[in-house]
Design a protein around this motif. Sequence first.
Motif, PDB file in Angstrom:
ATOM      1  N   LEU A 114       0.587  -1.294   0.328  1.00 11.90           N
ATOM      2  CA  LEU A 114       0.054   0.019   0.419  1.00 11.90           C
ATOM      3  C   LEU A 114       0.450   0.990  -0.054  1.00 11.90           C
ATOM      4  O   LEU A 114       0.657   2.356  -0.612  1.00 11.90           O
ATOM      5  N   SER A 115       2.089   1.332   0.964  1.00 14.55           N
ATOM      6  CA  SER A 115       3.042   2.222   0.134  1.00 14.55           C
ATOM      7  C   SER A 115       3.464   2.902  -1.047  1.00 14.55           C
ATOM      8  O   SER A 115       4.507   3.953  -0.843  1.00 14.55           O
ATOM      9  N   LEU A 116       3.145   2.533  -1.666  1.00 15.69           N
ATOM     10  CA  LEU A 116       3.573   1.681  -2.563  1.00 15.69           C
ATOM     11  C   LEU A 116       2.787   1.715  -4.157  1.00 15.69           C
ATOM     12  O   LEU A 116       3.184   1.982  -5.022  1.00 15.69           O
ATOM     13  N   ILE A 117       1.187   2.326  -3.777  1.00 17.81           N
ATOM     14  CA  ILE A 117       0.039   2.373  -4.780  1.00 17.81           C
ATOM     15  C   ILE A 117      -0.273   3.839  -4.468  1.00 17.81           C
ATOM     16  O   ILE A 117      -0.691   3.761  -3.264  1.00 17.81           O
ATOM     17  N   PRO A 118      -0.619   5.068  -5.003  1.00 19.41           N
ATOM     18  CA  PRO A 118      -0.638   5.790  -4.911  1.00 19.41           C
ATOM     19  C   PRO A 118      -2.565   5.720  -4.336  1.00 19.41           C
ATOM     20  O   PRO A 118      -3.641   5.247  -4.859  1.00 19.41           O
ATOM     21  N   GLY A 119      -2.857   6.334  -3.095  1.00 21.98           N
ATOM     22  CA  GLY A 119      -4.362   6.479  -3.301  1.00 21.98           C
ATOM     23  C   GLY A 119      -4.282   6.469  -1.914  1.00 21.98           C
ATOM     24  O   GLY A 119      -3.766   5.331  -1.259  1.00 21.98           O
ATOM     25  N   ASN A 120      -5.743   5.938  -1.479  1.00 20.46           N
ATOM     26  CA  ASN A 120      -5.796   5.976   0.277  1.00 20.46           C
ATOM     27  C   ASN A 120      -7.319   4.417  -0.644  1.00 20.46           C
ATOM     28  O   ASN A 120      -8.446   5.064  -1.191  1.00 20.46           O
ATOM     29  N   HIS A 121      -6.703   3.242   0.452  1.00 22.29           N
ATOM     30  CA  HIS A 121      -7.763   1.730  -0.883  1.00 22.29           C
ATOM     31  C   HIS A 121      -8.358   1.662   1.097  1.00 22.29           C
ATOM     32  O   HIS A 121      -8.011   1.364   1.382  1.00 22.29           O
ATOM     33  N   LYS A 122      -8.501  -0.154  -0.068  1.00 25.40           N
ATOM     34  CA  LYS A 122      -9.105  -0.340   0.735  1.00 25.40           C
ATOM     35  C   LYS A 122      -8.810  -1.773   0.702  1.00 25.40           C
ATOM     36  O   LYS A 122      -7.827  -2.531   0.112  1.00 25.40           O
ATOM     37  N   VAL A 123      -9.086  -2.709   1.394  1.00 28.05           N
ATOM     38  CA  VAL A 123      -8.271  -3.896   1.767  1.00 28.05           C
ATOM     39  C   VAL A 123      -9.791  -5.544   1.854  1.00 28.05           C
ATOM     40  O   VAL A 123     -10.221  -5.349   2.686  1.00 28.05           O
TER      41      VAL A 123
ATOM     42  N   GLN B  59       3.022  13.040  -6.164  1.00 35.02           N
ATOM     43  CA  GLN B  59       1.770  13.888  -5.268  1.00 35.02           C
ATOM     44  C   GLN B  59       1.016  12.777  -3.854  1.00 35.02           C
ATOM     45  O   GLN B  59       0.852  13.724  -3.223  1.00 35.02           O
ATOM     46  N   GLN B  60       0.863  12.029  -4.389  1.00 38.33           N
ATOM     47  CA  GLN B  60       0.751  10.886  -3.458  1.00 38.33           C
ATOM     48  C   GLN B  60       1.965  10.207  -2.369  1.00 38.33           C
ATOM     49  O   GLN B  60       1.773   9.481  -2.014  1.00 38.33           O
ATOM     50  N   ASN B  61       3.177  10.781  -2.343  1.00 42.28           N
ATOM     51  CA  ASN B  61       4.058  10.377  -1.891  1.00 42.28           C
ATOM     52  C   ASN B  61       4.494   8.885  -2.024  1.00 42.28           C
ATOM     53  O   ASN B  61       4.656   8.382  -0.673  1.00 42.28           O
ATOM     54  N   VAL B  62       4.074   8.403  -3.005  1.00 39.98           N
ATOM     55  CA  VAL B  62       5.111   6.995  -3.265  1.00 39.98           C
ATOM     56  C   VAL B  62       5.748   7.170  -4.864  1.00 39.98           C
ATOM     57  O   VAL B  62       5.850   8.170  -5.684  1.00 39.98           O
ATOM     58  N   PRO B  63       6.211   5.603  -4.666  1.00 43.26           N
ATOM     59  CA  PRO B  63       8.100   6.611  -6.153  1.00 43.26           C
ATOM     60  C   PRO B  63       6.891   6.376  -7.761  1.00 43.26           C
ATOM     61  O   PRO B  63       6.249   5.765  -7.317  1.00 43.26           O
ATOM     62  N   ALA B  64       7.743   7.536  -8.295  1.00 44.15           N
ATOM     63  CA  ALA B  64       6.379   7.766  -9.297  1.00 44.15           C
ATOM     64  C   ALA B  64       6.607   6.172 -10.463  1.00 44.15           C
ATOM     65  O   ALA B  64       5.657   6.012 -11.248  1.00 44.15           O
ATOM     66  N   GLY B  65       8.295   5.858 -10.477  1.00 46.89           N
ATOM     67  CA  GLY B  65       8.513   4.851 -12.064  1.00 46.89           C
ATOM     68  C   GLY B  65       8.991   3.855 -10.713  1.00 46.89           C
ATOM     69  O   GLY B  65       7.877   2.259 -10.084  1.00 46.89           O
ATOM     70  N   THR B  66       9.966   2.967 -11.794  1.00 48.52           N
ATOM     71  CA  THR B  66       9.881   1.532 -11.217  1.00 48.52           C
ATOM     72  C   THR B  66      10.829   1.660  -9.827  1.00 48.52           C
ATOM     73  O   THR B  66      11.738   0.554  -9.691  1.00 48.52           O
ATOM     74  N   GLU B  67      10.774   3.069  -9.274  1.00 48.16           N
ATOM     75  CA  GLU B  67      11.745   2.854  -8.059  1.00 48.16           C
ATOM     76  C   GLU B  67      11.192   2.768  -6.869  1.00 48.16           C
ATOM     77  O   GLU B  67      11.858   1.441  -5.768  1.00 48.16           O
ATOM     78  N   TRP B  68       9.554   1.986  -7.495  1.00 47.82           N
ATOM     79  CA  TRP B  68       9.184   1.173  -6.377  1.00 47.82           C
ATOM     80  C   TRP B  68       9.605   0.115  -6.323  1.00 47.82           C
ATOM     81  O   TRP B  68       9.700  -0.859  -4.787  1.00 47.82           O
ATOM     82  N   LEU B  69       9.988  -1.160  -7.161  1.00 45.01           N
ATOM     83  CA  LEU B  69      10.794  -2.307  -6.811  1.00 45.01           C
ATOM     84  C   LEU B  69      12.144  -2.801  -6.439  1.00 45.01           C
ATOM     85  O   LEU B  69      12.067  -3.088  -6.231  1.00 45.01           O
ATOM     86  N   THR B  70      12.575  -1.530  -6.620  1.00 44.95           N
ATOM     87  CA  THR B  70      14.148  -1.434  -5.587  1.00 44.95           C
ATOM     88  C   THR B  70      13.398  -2.096  -4.433  1.00 44.95           C
ATOM     89  O   THR B  70      14.516  -2.490  -3.171  1.00 44.95           O
ATOM     90  N   GLU B  71      12.550  -0.465  -3.856  1.00 45.33           N
ATOM     91  CA  GLU B  71      11.746  -1.545  -2.267  1.00 45.33           C
ATOM     92  C   GLU B  71      11.433  -2.643  -1.816  1.00 45.33           C
ATOM     93  O   GLU B  71      11.475  -2.987  -0.829  1.00 45.33           O
ATOM     94  N   VAL B  72      10.984  -2.918  -2.721  1.00 46.11           N
ATOM     95  CA  VAL B  72      10.279  -4.157  -2.912  1.00 46.11           C
ATOM     96  C   VAL B  72      11.381  -5.481  -2.635  1.00 46.11           C
ATOM     97  O   VAL B  72      11.314  -6.164  -2.120  1.00 46.11           O
ATOM     98  N   LYS B  73      12.135  -5.173  -3.574  1.00 44.85           N
ATOM     99  CA  LYS B  73      13.140  -6.536  -3.882  1.00 44.85           C
ATOM    100  C   LYS B  73      14.286  -5.721  -2.343  1.00 44.85           C
ATOM    101  O   LYS B  73      14.848  -7.563  -1.479  1.00 44.85           O
TER     102      LYS B  73
END
Length: 418
Positions: free
Chosen positions: A83-92, A393-407
Amino acid sequence: MTKPIEEAYALAKQKYAAIGVDTDTVLEKLSQIKVSLQCWQGDDVLGFMFPDQALTGGISVSGNYPGKATTPAQLRADLDKALSLIPGNHKVNLHAIYVDTDEKIDLDQIEPKHYEKWVQWAKEKGLGLDFNPTCFSHPKSTDGTLSSNDPETQAFWIEHVKRSRKVAAYFGEELNQTCVNNIWIPDGYKDNPIDKMSPRVRLRDALDQCLEEKFDDAHMLDAVEGKLFGIGAESFTTGSNDFYLSYALTRDILWTIDAGHFHPTEDVSDKFTAFLPFGKGLMLHVSRPIRWDSDHVVILDEATTRIGETLVRNDLLDKTFIGMDFFDATINRVAAMVIGARSTLKSLLLGMLSPIETLKDAESTGDFTTRLAVTEEMKSFPFGAVWEFYCQQQNVPAGTEWLTEVKDYEQKILTERK
Ligand SMILES: C[C@H](O)[C@H](O)[C@@H](O)C(=O)CO
Ligand SMILES: [Mn+2]
C-alpha cells in the motif's frame, strides 16, 4: 517534488488542456477512488484457519516464490509495504479464513471478534475493508456448499454466510464506510447433470435465508459472484453468471463481475451498462484470465483499459466497488499486489484523461470519424507524465523505483521467512 517530473507534468497539462481536459481536476478525482487489495495474493489463498488444507473450489495458484505470509502480522506487513507503493487511499479485501485469533474455530463459528485486529490495523492506516465468506478449501465443500442436497452441509454454509454478513457489517460500522460482502461458491458438476433446476432452486433458497437479516447499506452491501466454470466443474456451475444476474436484480443487491469469469471473447466492461440501468450496483474483481480463469496479475492491457474507460466515460464510479482478484506465486507477492493495483488505477486515469464530452458530442451527431481519430490520437498523449506526477503528489515512487523498495523488503524480510 523532483523537477523533471514537474516539468513533464506542466507540458502534459498544457497538451491535455488543449483538448479540454483539466489534469488537476482529473488527479483530484482519481485520488477519491478506492480499490480493494485482495489479501489472498499475499499467501496463495491459504488463510490462517486451516492453512494446511489444499486450495479447492476449482481455483489454482502456481509457483512457489519464497516469502509468503504465514501469520496475520506478516500479511499485514506485506500489505503495508504494497500500500505504501500504491498512490491513493484504499481498501483491503479479506476472506473469512483470514481470522486473527488463537481460538480454534470452524467457519460456522466466526464472529466479529475474530477479526478485531484487522479492524484495529485498518483504523490505524485509514483503510476500508471488504469481506468474503470462504466456501471452499474445506472438508464440507467437496460436494457443494449453499446448493448442497445434504441439508446438514447446506445448513453449515448458510450459517457461515450469515455470520460473514455480520462480520462485514461490523467492519462497515467500525470503519464508517461500506464493506462489501461478496458471496462466491464453487458448486457445480464435472459432467453433464440431468437435473439442472434443483441445485439452482436450492441455491436461491439458501441465499434468501442468508440474506434475511437486514443491515444498513452504509455499512454493508451484499454481492454475488457468478462464474462460467471452474476446474472440476466444467459442465455445470450452479452459481452461473445468468443465475446471479437474476438474483442480484430481484434481491436488489450488488452483482460481482470478475474479469476471468466469462467466455474469453466476451467484453466484461460491456456488462456494466447492461446491468446498471436496472441493478443496485456492481462489485468488480479486476483480474487477468489467460485462456481460462487463471487469475494472472492485472496489467494495463486492453481489457483492463476498457474496464477503466467504461467506468469513467459512463459515470459509473459511484455505483461500482472496484476490487482485484489475482493470485500469482511465481513472482514476488508484494510486487504482484503493487503491479495489479497500479495498473488498475492507470486504467482509470486513462479513462479520465480523455475528452469525454467532445467524444460524446461527436458520437451523438454521427461523427464517428472524429470519435475514432481522437481516441486513437489519445493513445500517444503524455499519460505517463500525469501518472508520475500523481505518484509524486501521493508520496509514492513514480516509476520503477518502487521495485527497488520491494527487492529490499524481499531481502530483509521475505527471505527470512520459513
Ligand atoms: C479467492 C477467489 O478468487 C474468489 O473468492 C472468487 O472471487 C473467485 O473469483 C473464484 O474464481
Ligand atoms: Mn473473483
